[in-house]
Design a protein around this motif. Structure first.
Motif, PDB file in Angstrom:
ATOM      1  N   VAL A  58     -39.475-160.505  73.720  1.00 36.46           N
ATOM      2  CA  VAL A  58     -40.334-160.443  72.826  1.00 36.46           C
ATOM      3  C   VAL A  58     -41.763-159.341  72.168  1.00 36.46           C
ATOM      4  O   VAL A  58     -42.271-158.855  71.440  1.00 36.46           O
ATOM      5  N   GLY A  59     -41.977-158.417  73.397  1.00 38.89           N
ATOM      6  CA  GLY A  59     -42.666-157.273  73.088  1.00 38.89           C
ATOM      7  C   GLY A  59     -42.194-156.220  71.879  1.00 38.89           C
ATOM      8  O   GLY A  59     -43.101-155.971  71.108  1.00 38.89           O
ATOM      9  N   LEU A  60     -41.084-156.464  72.289  1.00 30.45           N
ATOM     10  CA  LEU A  60     -40.298-155.484  71.516  1.00 30.45           C
ATOM     11  C   LEU A  60     -40.268-155.711  69.857  1.00 30.45           C
ATOM     12  O   LEU A  60     -40.100-155.083  69.197  1.00 30.45           O
ATOM     13  N   SER A  61     -40.078-156.728  69.636  1.00 35.37           N
ATOM     14  CA  SER A  61     -40.190-157.137  68.377  1.00 35.37           C
ATOM     15  C   SER A  61     -41.775-156.984  67.908  1.00 35.37           C
ATOM     16  O   SER A  61     -42.122-157.671  67.046  1.00 35.37           O
ATOM     17  N   ALA A  62     -42.493-156.871  68.948  1.00 33.84           N
ATOM     18  CA  ALA A  62     -44.274-156.700  68.061  1.00 33.84           C
ATOM     19  C   ALA A  62     -43.919-155.813  67.023  1.00 33.84           C
ATOM     20  O   ALA A  62     -45.336-156.120  66.048  1.00 33.84           O
ATOM     21  N   GLY A  63     -43.432-155.654  66.224  1.00 33.21           N
ATOM     22  CA  GLY A  63     -43.273-154.613  65.017  1.00 33.21           C
ATOM     23  C   GLY A  63     -43.700-155.619  64.092  1.00 33.21           C
ATOM     24  O   GLY A  63     -44.533-154.961  62.821  1.00 33.21           O
ATOM     25  N   GLY A  64     -42.721-156.563  63.999  1.00 27.60           N
ATOM     26  CA  GLY A  64     -42.594-157.458  63.176  1.00 27.60           C
ATOM     27  C   GLY A  64     -43.929-157.793  62.346  1.00 27.60           C
ATOM     28  O   GLY A  64     -44.117-157.993  61.312  1.00 27.60           O
ATOM     29  N   PHE A  65     -44.481-158.568  63.127  1.00 30.56           N
ATOM     30  CA  PHE A  65     -46.143-158.836  62.907  1.00 30.56           C
ATOM     31  C   PHE A  65     -47.487-157.498  62.749  1.00 30.56           C
ATOM     32  O   PHE A  65     -47.958-157.600  61.392  1.00 30.56           O
ATOM     33  N   LEU A 177     -49.830-166.619  65.756  1.00 32.03           N
ATOM     34  CA  LEU A 177     -49.159-166.888  66.658  1.00 32.03           C
ATOM     35  C   LEU A 177     -48.449-165.535  67.631  1.00 32.03           C
ATOM     36  O   LEU A 177     -48.299-164.995  68.913  1.00 32.03           O
ATOM     37  N   SER A 178     -48.011-164.289  66.871  1.00 29.38           N
ATOM     38  CA  SER A 178     -47.940-163.516  67.706  1.00 29.38           C
ATOM     39  C   SER A 178     -49.139-163.045  68.494  1.00 29.38           C
ATOM     40  O   SER A 178     -49.209-162.586  69.955  1.00 29.38           O
ATOM     41  N   SER A 179     -50.782-162.576  68.086  1.00 26.42           N
ATOM     42  CA  SER A 179     -51.400-162.045  68.943  1.00 26.42           C
ATOM     43  C   SER A 179     -51.593-163.033  70.640  1.00 26.42           C
ATOM     44  O   SER A 179     -51.776-162.498  71.684  1.00 26.42           O
ATOM     45  N   LEU A 180     -51.390-164.701  69.904  1.00 29.24           N
ATOM     46  CA  LEU A 180     -51.291-165.919  71.287  1.00 29.24           C
ATOM     47  C   LEU A 180     -50.399-165.489  73.239  1.00 29.24           C
ATOM     48  O   LEU A 180     -50.557-165.786  73.565  1.00 29.24           O
ATOM     49  N   HIS A 181     -49.172-165.537  71.428  1.00 25.20           N
ATOM     50  CA  HIS A 181     -47.999-165.507  72.737  1.00 25.20           C
ATOM     51  C   HIS A 181     -48.191-163.981  73.470  1.00 25.20           C
ATOM     52  O   HIS A 181     -47.258-163.850  74.181  1.00 25.20           O
ATOM     53  N   GLN A 182     -47.767-162.652  71.873  1.00 18.57           N
ATOM     54  CA  GLN A 182     -47.947-161.221  73.517  1.00 18.57           C
ATOM     55  C   GLN A 182     -48.870-161.852  74.068  1.00 18.57           C
ATOM     56  O   GLN A 182     -48.514-161.125  75.094  1.00 18.57           O
ATOM     57  N   SER A 183     -49.857-162.107  74.205  1.00 13.76           N
ATOM     58  CA  SER A 183     -50.908-162.316  75.051  1.00 13.76           C
ATOM     59  C   SER A 183     -50.733-163.035  76.311  1.00 13.76           C
ATOM     60  O   SER A 183     -50.956-162.719  77.563  1.00 13.76           O
ATOM     61  N   LEU A 208     -53.393-156.975  78.470  1.00 19.85           N
ATOM     62  CA  LEU A 208     -52.590-155.537  78.674  1.00 19.85           C
ATOM     63  C   LEU A 208     -51.785-155.790  78.206  1.00 19.85           C
ATOM     64  O   LEU A 208     -50.833-154.568  77.725  1.00 19.85           O
ATOM     65  N   PHE A 209     -50.916-157.254  77.656  1.00 26.11           N
ATOM     66  CA  PHE A 209     -49.295-157.275  77.606  1.00 26.11           C
ATOM     67  C   PHE A 209     -49.777-157.016  75.786  1.00 26.11           C
ATOM     68  O   PHE A 209     -48.898-156.159  74.967  1.00 26.11           O
ATOM     69  N   TYR A 210     -50.784-157.433  75.208  1.00 23.56           N
ATOM     70  CA  TYR A 210     -51.245-157.406  74.171  1.00 23.56           C
ATOM     71  C   TYR A 210     -50.898-156.083  73.470  1.00 23.56           C
ATOM     72  O   TYR A 210     -50.291-155.397  72.552  1.00 23.56           O
ATOM     73  N   LEU A 211     -52.291-155.042  74.577  1.00 21.92           N
ATOM     74  CA  LEU A 211     -52.377-154.051  74.022  1.00 21.92           C
ATOM     75  C   LEU A 211     -51.178-152.828  74.164  1.00 21.92           C
ATOM     76  O   LEU A 211     -50.712-151.614  73.368  1.00 21.92           O
ATOM     77  N   SER A 212     -49.887-153.954  75.329  1.00 21.13           N
ATOM     78  CA  SER A 212     -49.137-152.553  74.995  1.00 21.13           C
ATOM     79  C   SER A 212     -48.369-152.823  73.917  1.00 21.13           C
ATOM     80  O   SER A 212     -47.191-152.509  74.189  1.00 21.13           O
ATOM     81  N   ALA A 213     -47.567-154.407  74.008  1.00 20.66           N
ATOM     82  CA  ALA A 213     -46.884-154.746  72.470  1.00 20.66           C
ATOM     83  C   ALA A 213     -46.958-154.191  71.953  1.00 20.66           C
ATOM     84  O   ALA A 213     -45.889-153.851  70.986  1.00 20.66           O
ATOM     85  N   ILE A 214     -47.755-154.036  70.688  1.00 23.15           N
ATOM     86  CA  ILE A 214     -47.461-153.687  69.501  1.00 23.15           C
ATOM     87  C   ILE A 214     -47.126-151.582  69.930  1.00 23.15           C
ATOM     88  O   ILE A 214     -46.576-151.155  68.593  1.00 23.15           O
ATOM     89  N   PRO A 215     -47.576-150.592  70.652  1.00 25.81           N
ATOM     90  CA  PRO A 215     -47.183-149.278  70.734  1.00 25.81           C
ATOM     91  C   PRO A 215     -45.489-148.970  70.690  1.00 25.81           C
ATOM     92  O   PRO A 215     -45.021-149.011  69.926  1.00 25.81           O
TER      93      PRO A 215
ATOM     94  N   ILE B 221     -61.653-166.927  65.007  1.00 23.70           N
ATOM     95  CA  ILE B 221     -62.236-165.649  64.804  1.00 23.70           C
ATOM     96  C   ILE B 221     -61.627-164.811  64.366  1.00 23.70           C
ATOM     97  O   ILE B 221     -61.488-164.392  63.632  1.00 23.70           O
ATOM     98  N   GLY B 222     -60.222-164.669  64.721  1.00 22.44           N
ATOM     99  CA  GLY B 222     -58.750-164.004  64.777  1.00 22.44           C
ATOM    100  C   GLY B 222     -58.790-164.109  63.512  1.00 22.44           C
ATOM    101  O   GLY B 222     -58.580-162.679  62.279  1.00 22.44           O
ATOM    102  N   GLY B 223     -58.260-165.341  62.989  1.00 19.27           N
ATOM    103  CA  GLY B 223     -58.180-166.214  61.369  1.00 19.27           C
ATOM    104  C   GLY B 223     -58.767-165.898  60.686  1.00 19.27           C
ATOM    105  O   GLY B 223     -59.137-165.429  59.621  1.00 19.27           O
ATOM    106  N   SER B 224     -60.681-165.695  60.375  1.00 18.15           N
ATOM    107  CA  SER B 224     -61.162-165.445  60.105  1.00 18.15           C
ATOM    108  C   SER B 224     -61.515-163.877  59.353  1.00 18.15           C
ATOM    109  O   SER B 224     -61.734-163.898  58.302  1.00 18.15           O
ATOM    110  N   LEU B 225     -61.364-163.236  59.965  1.00 20.14           N
ATOM    111  CA  LEU B 225     -61.321-162.113  60.579  1.00 20.14           C
ATOM    112  C   LEU B 225     -60.266-161.118  59.826  1.00 20.14           C
ATOM    113  O   LEU B 225     -60.315-160.152  58.614  1.00 20.14           O
TER     114      LEU B 225
END
Lengths: 388, 253
Positions: A58-65, A177-183, A208-215, B221-225
Motif C-alpha cells: 500500500v505504501g509504495l502505491s502512494a505515488g498514484g494518488f 481515501l488514500s490520505s486516510l488509509h495510508q495514515s 509518520l506513515f503518511y509522511l513516509s509513504a509519499i516519498p 478540511i482536506g476535501g474543501s482544501l
C-alpha cells in the motif's frame, strides 16, 4: 539479437523459479497448514505478509494518488504524461495487496465480512473500507486505458465522455481515501502501546506513515518509469524523474525531523544508542531511508543521471521496507519474547505477488496506451548511451 | 449492567497449584490433553508457578477490551454478563486481536487449515444459565471465586483491609486498562509474579479512538482544501486563456 534472446531466457528462467516456488508455497499454505508454510506464532501472528505485502504494498502505491492529485487538482500539466502510469502502478499494487489476503487471512473465504459486519471502533475496519473504495476509484481512474479499446465508436466515445465528467471527483475522493488509509495503516499500531519498542511507538504513527509513504511512492514511480524507459522502449521526458527526486529529499527530511522530534517528545532518545539489536535495526532504517537517499540525491552525478536516480530510489524503497518491517515486526519482538524470521515459503508468496504485478505492468505498457505516444519536448540532458 | 456483570476473584495466597481449574476447564471445553504450562489454543487457563506462588492465567475480560475494539468485523464483544466472547462465524482470521490484547491472551489454532482464535469465554453458556464458571466450581481452596463484579471488588477490598500486612494493597484488574472482570489479590508484589504493568489505567481503545476521531476533520478540511485548490488552478488557467485571447484581439486590431 542473440543478446536479447539471452536476456529473455534469463528472465523467463527467473520467473519460472519464482512461480514454481510461489505455487509450492501456496500448496503448503492451503494443504499442509500454517506451521508448514510460515514461521508465524502466537507471539508473532503478523509476519511479512502483513509487514511487507500489505504495509509496503500500500505504501509504495502512494505515488498514484499524489501524482493524480498534482496533475488534476493542482494543474501540474507537466506530469500528465506519467499520471496514467502512476495510477496503474497504484492499481496493480492494491490488487496484489488484496490478492495477498488469500494467503494472509486465516479464514480467507470470509474476506467479505467487513462489508456487512461493521465495527467502527476498529482502525482495521476503516483501513479495509478505504482500501476497498480506493481500489474501486483506481480501477475507474485507470479505466480509459481499457475503454479506449472498445471497438464500437459511439459506445467508446460515450464511455470516455462519461469518464471525463467524473474524473476530477474521482481524483479528489482518491486523495482523501488514500490520505486516510495510508495514515491508518500506522494507526493500527497505536493500540499496541506497551508492546511496541519505544523507538517505534508513537501516537502520531498515523502522521509518520503518511509522511513516509509519499516519498517512497515517488521513489517507486521513478523505478518503474526508469525500467519502462530502459527495457520497454518507452520514450519519456526523463526530466520528470529528476523533478520527483527533488521532492523526495525534502519529504524525507521532513519525515526524519518529525521522527526525531516525536522520539524526543516521548522521551525515547535514551534508546538511540543502547547495545541492543533494536538499535541496529533503527539505524539501518535511518541510514537506508533518510541518510543514504538524501546524500545520494544531493550528488550531482546521481541526480543528473537516470541510472543514479534509479539506484537512489531503490535504496529509498529498501529503507521504506525496513521502516515498515521494524514497526510491524522488530518493534514487537522484545515484548512478546518471540524472534521471527520468515520461512522461505512466506517470502516465496510475497515475491510471486510482486512478480505477477510486474508482469501485468509490463503487459499493460506494451499493449495499452499507458504513455502518450508523442516525442517528448525536452530530452534528458546527460542522457547516457546505455539507454539502448 | 453493573449488577448483572459477573467476575472472578483470584486470591494468590490461597492457590496451591493443584490444576483442578485447568482440568475442569479442558473437560468442559472438550480440549484434549493434560494441563499445559502456557496459554494455548487448547488451554484457556493455566497455572504458572512463580517461585513459591502459583499464578493462574486466563482472559482478563476487560471492561473495554482492546480485542473487541480492534476486530474489523465485531467478532469479539463484551457481554452484559461480563464475559468477552468470540464469535468464530464472523472471524476473518486477521489476528489483530492477538497483538492488541495487552495481556497477550488470544491464541490461534495454527495447526488447523481453518484456524480460529481461542480464549477463555468465562463459561458464558453456564453463566447465562445461572451457574458459576467451571474453574471456580472446581477450585478446592476458594482461590478462585465467581460472583457479581461489584460484590467481588468489595470482597477483595475487605480481605486486604481485614488482613493487614498480608496482602499487597492493590487489586490487579480494578484500574488496569480501565478495569477488568478478573481480579487478583496477592501477598507478593505483582511485578515479582510476572504480571505485566499495563501501559495505562484508561481503556486502551481510547488510543485508537483519538486517531479515528480525526476522520471527519480530515475529510471536511482536506476535501474543501483540495476542491479550493482545484478551483484556484482552474480559475488561473481561465484567466490566462482570457488574457491570451485579449492579446490576440488587440494585435488583430
Amino acid at each position: 539479437m542473440s543478446q536479447i534472446m539471452r536476456k529473455i531466457t534469463l528472465w523467463r528462467a527467473i520467473s519460472a523459479v519464482i512461480f514454481a516456488a510461489g505455487l509450492w508455497a501456496t500448496y503448503l499454505r492451503f494443504f499442509a497448514g500454517w506451521r508448514a508454510a510460515t514461521n508465524l506464532s502466537d507471539g508473532q501472528p503478523w509476519g511479512i505478509w502483513v509487514g511487507v505485502a500489505t504495509l509496503c504494498g500500500v505504501g509504495l502505491s502512494a505515488g498514484g494518488f499524489a501524482i493524480a492529485g498534482a496533475v488534476y487538482l493542482l494543474g501540474m500539466e507537466r506530469y500528465h504524461a506519467i499520471s496514467r502510469a502512476s495510477v496503474m502502478i497504484a492499481f496493480l499494487g492494491y490488487l496484489s495487496v488484496a490478492a495477498g489476503y488469500a494467503w494472509e487471512l486465516g479464514l480467507p473465504w470470509n474476506f467479505w465480512h467487513p462489508i456487512v459486519m461493521w465495527n467502527r471502533k476498529s482502525v482495521l475496519f476503516e483501513v479495509v473500507w478505504c482500501i476497498m473504495l480506493y481500489t474501486t476509484v483506481l480501477a475507474l481512474e485507470f479505466s480509459p486505458a481499457l475503454l479506449e479499446k472498445i471497438p464500437h465508436q459511439r459506445i467508446r466515445e460515450l464511455a470516455l465522455e462519461w469518464h471525463h465528467r467524473i474524473l476530477i471527483g474521482l481524483v479528489l475522493i482518491g486523495v482523501l481515501l488514500s490520505s486516510l488509509h495510508q495514515s491508518f495503516l500506522g494507526g493500527l499500531f497505536i493500540i499496541f502501546k506497551g508492546k511496541v519498542y519505544p523507538l517505534w511507538y508513537s501516537n502520531y504513527q498515523t502522521t509518520l506513515f503518511y509522511l513516509s509513504a509519499i516519498p517512497a511512492g515517488f521513489a517507486m514511480v521513478i523505478i518503474a518509469l526508469y525500467l519502462c524507459h530502459r527495457s520497454l522502449g518507452v520514450k519519456l521526458d526523463l526530466g520528470i524523474l529528476k523533478d520527483f527526486s527533488r521532492v523526495i529529499t525534502p519529504l524525507l527530511v521532513i519525515f526524519g525531523l518529525f521522527r526525531f522530534a516525536d522520539l524526543a517528545r516521548q522521551h525515547a532518545m535514551e534508546y538511540l544508542f543502547l547495545a541492543r539489536s533494536e538499535t541496529f535495526y533503527f539505524w539501518l532504517e535511518m541510514a537506508l531511508f533518510i541518510v543514504a537517499p538524501v546524500v545520494l540525491l544531493n550528488l550531482k552525478k546521481v541526480r543528473e543521471t537516470p541510472i543514479g536516480l534509479y539506484w537512489a530510489s531503490a535504496i529509498t524503497v529498501m529503507g521504506f521496507i525496513t521502516h515498515r518491517i521494524n514497526v510491524s515486526i522488530t518493534a514487537l519482538e522484545r515484548a512478546t519474547g518471540t524472534h521471527y524470521v520468515p520461512k522461505w515459503s512466506e517470502l516465496a508468496v510475497t515475491i510471486m505477488l510482486v512478480a505477477t504485478a510486474v508482469i501485468a505492468f509490463r503487459w499493460a505498457v506494451l499493449h495499452l496506451k499507458i504513455f502518450p505516444r508523442v516525442e517528448p519536448r525536452t530530452r534528458w540532458l546527460a542522457e547516457p548511451a546505455e539507454a539502448d | 449492567m453493573s449488577k448483572q456483570s459477573k467476575a472472578l476473584l483470584i486470591d494468590i495466597t490461597k492457590c496451591i497449584g493443584c490444576q483442578q481449574c485447568s482440568v475442569a476447564c479442558k473437560a468442559g471445553h472438550k480440549q484434549p490433553g493434560d494441563p499445559e504450562p502456557t496459554l494455548s489454543a487448547t488451554a484457556f487457563t493455566v497455572i504458572e508457578p512463580r517461585g513459591e506462588k502459583f499464578v493462574r492465567r486466563l482472559c482478563m475480560h476487560c471492561e473495554d477490551p482492546s480485542c473487541a475494539s480492534v476486530c474489523p468485523v465485531g467478532a469479539i464483544v463484551k457481554t452484559a454478563q461480563g464475559a468477552v466472547r468470540y464469535d468464530g462465524s464472523k472471524c476473518i482470521g486477521c489476528r489483530y486481536c492477538m497483538i492488541a490484547c495487552p495481556f497477550s491472551v488470544p491464541k490461534y489454532e495454527w495447526s488447523k487449515l481453518a484456524p480460529y482464535v481461542t480464549k477463555c469465554d468465562m463459561c458464558a453458556e453456564r453463566v447465562l444459565a445461572g451457574k458459576q464458571t467451571l474453574c471456580a466450581e472446581a477450585c478446592p481452596t476458594g482461590a478462585t471465586t465467581f460472583g457479581d463484579r461489584e460484590d467481588l471488588l468489595m470482597e477483595a477490598h475487605k480481605r486486604i483491609v481485614e488482613n493487614p500486612g498480608t496482602y499487597v494493597p492493590r487489586i490487579y484488574g480494578e484500574k488496569e486498562v480501565g478495569g477488568t472482570s478478573v481480579f487478583y489479590i496477592s501477598d507478593v508484589p505483582f511485578e515479582q509474579l510476572g504480571f505485566i504493568e499495563p501501559p495505562m489505567n484508561q481503556p486502551m481503545p481510547t488510543l485508537s479512538a483519538a486517531a479515528l476521531g480525526e476522520v471527519p476533520t480530515v475529510v471536511t478540511i482536506g476535501g474543501s482544501l483540495l476542491a479550493g485548490l482545484y478551483w484556484f488552478t482552474q480559475r488561473r488557467r481561465e484567466v490566462a486563456l482570457a488574457q491570451v485571447a485579449e492579446q490576440d484581439e488587440k494585435e488583430r486590431n
